[in-house]
Scaffold this motif. Sequence first.
Motif, PDB file in Angstrom:
ATOM      1  N   GLN A  60      22.653 -90.975  33.630  1.00 40.60           N
ATOM      2  CA  GLN A  60      22.235 -92.053  32.736  1.00 40.60           C
ATOM      3  C   GLN A  60      23.437 -92.663  32.032  1.00 40.60           C
ATOM      4  OE1 GLN A  60      19.286 -90.365  30.102  1.00 40.60           O
ATOM      5  NE2 GLN A  60      17.645 -90.662  31.589  1.00 40.60           N
ATOM      6  N   PRO A  61      23.323 -93.901  31.589  1.00 44.01           N
ATOM      7  CA  PRO A  61      24.411 -94.500  30.806  1.00 44.01           C
ATOM      8  C   PRO A  61      24.764 -93.625  29.610  1.00 44.01           C
ATOM      9  CG  PRO A  61      22.827 -96.170  31.428  1.00 44.01           C
ATOM     10  CD  PRO A  61      22.233 -94.854  31.833  1.00 44.01           C
ATOM     11  N   GLY A  62      26.061 -93.509  29.361  1.00 45.27           N
ATOM     12  CA  GLY A  62      26.522 -92.642  28.294  1.00 45.27           C
ATOM     13  C   GLY A  62      26.780 -91.217  28.724  1.00 45.27           C
TER      14      GLY A  62
ATOM     15  N   ASN B 284      31.139 -91.294  29.023  1.00 47.16           N
ATOM     16  CA  ASN B 284      30.574 -92.571  28.566  1.00 47.16           C
ATOM     17  C   ASN B 284      30.375 -93.538  29.734  1.00 47.16           C
ATOM     18  OD1 ASN B 284      29.606 -94.505  26.800  1.00 47.16           O
ATOM     19  ND2 ASN B 284      31.645 -95.244  26.234  1.00 47.16           N
TER      20      ASN B 284
ATOM     21  N   LYS C 266      28.961 -96.128  32.410  1.00 45.52           N
ATOM     22  CA  LYS C 266      28.250 -97.388  32.277  1.00 45.52           C
ATOM     23  C   LYS C 266      27.677 -97.775  33.637  1.00 45.52           C
ATOM     24  CE  LYS C 266      31.695 -98.872  28.869  1.00 45.52           C
ATOM     25  NZ  LYS C 266      32.685 -99.914  28.523  1.00 45.52           N
ATOM     26  N   SER C 267      26.713 -98.680  33.630  1.00 43.82           N
ATOM     27  CA  SER C 267      26.103 -99.090  34.894  1.00 43.82           C
ATOM     28  C   SER C 267      27.134 -99.695  35.831  1.00 43.82           C
ATOM     29  CB  SER C 267      24.980-100.091  34.623  1.00 43.82           C
ATOM     30  OG  SER C 267      25.477-101.211  33.924  1.00 43.82           O
TER      31      SER C 267
ATOM     32  N   THR D 184      28.908 -97.681  38.646  1.00 41.95           N
ATOM     33  CA  THR D 184      28.224 -97.327  39.890  1.00 41.95           C
ATOM     34  C   THR D 184      29.036 -97.783  41.096  1.00 41.95           C
ATOM     35  OG1 THR D 184      26.028 -97.391  38.889  1.00 41.95           O
ATOM     36  CG2 THR D 184      26.161 -97.722  41.268  1.00 41.95           C
TER      37      THR D 184
ATOM     38  N   VAL E 202      24.949 -94.863  38.069  1.00 42.37           N
ATOM     39  CA  VAL E 202      24.664 -94.811  36.638  1.00 42.37           C
ATOM     40  C   VAL E 202      23.484 -95.731  36.373  1.00 42.37           C
ATOM     41  CG1 VAL E 202      25.587 -95.060  34.318  1.00 42.37           C
ATOM     42  CG2 VAL E 202      27.110 -94.436  36.215  1.00 42.37           C
ATOM     43  N   THR E 203      22.358 -95.147  35.993  1.00 39.46           N
ATOM     44  CA  THR E 203      21.150 -95.932  35.807  1.00 39.46           C
ATOM     45  C   THR E 203      20.213 -95.212  34.853  1.00 39.46           C
ATOM     46  OG1 THR E 203      19.349 -97.067  36.955  1.00 39.46           O
ATOM     47  CG2 THR E 203      19.965 -94.881  37.759  1.00 39.46           C
ATOM     48  N   VAL E 204      19.375 -95.998  34.191  1.00 41.91           N
ATOM     49  CA  VAL E 204      18.392 -95.394  33.288  1.00 41.91           C
ATOM     50  C   VAL E 204      17.253 -94.809  34.099  1.00 41.91           C
ATOM     51  CG1 VAL E 204      19.006 -96.920  31.392  1.00 41.91           C
ATOM     52  CG2 VAL E 204      17.223 -97.590  32.999  1.00 41.91           C
TER      53      VAL E 204
END
Length: 126
Positions: free
Chosen positions: A13-15, A85, A87-88, A91, A124-126
């Motif tokens: 996930q992001p972060g 940290n 971020k999308s 990816t 990186v994704t929610v």
Amino acid sequence: QFQLVESGGGLVQPGGSLRLSCAALGFSFGDYAIGWFRQAPGKGREGIACISPSGGLTSYADSVKGRFTISRDNVKSMVYLQMNNLKSEDTAVYYCAARGTSGNVCYVRAGEYDYWGQGTQVTVTV
């Protein structure tokens, strides 16, 4: 047989954080500068970090500076990329690459490296 093998990619996930590893097989690891690159779909290969043979010199792309850390263990013939940290936009498929050198230098352009691993996917994704 000269070989680089990346591992440690995955879905985060992001972060979040991931640590990528690059195992070097079949050559005198301590004589090689190592770079980490990434390639997102539809984009060119981007150099993001590199480290000199001794580990005394590192360099980072602005896009990852302060978030990613490259390190190496010449006894284990391993290079690591600690990514925090995330971020999308991080990816991509991540690659390590090697180039023999006698100096305390490393290289930031893909064309300067002779050997490449097969890559590991980071998403990186929610």
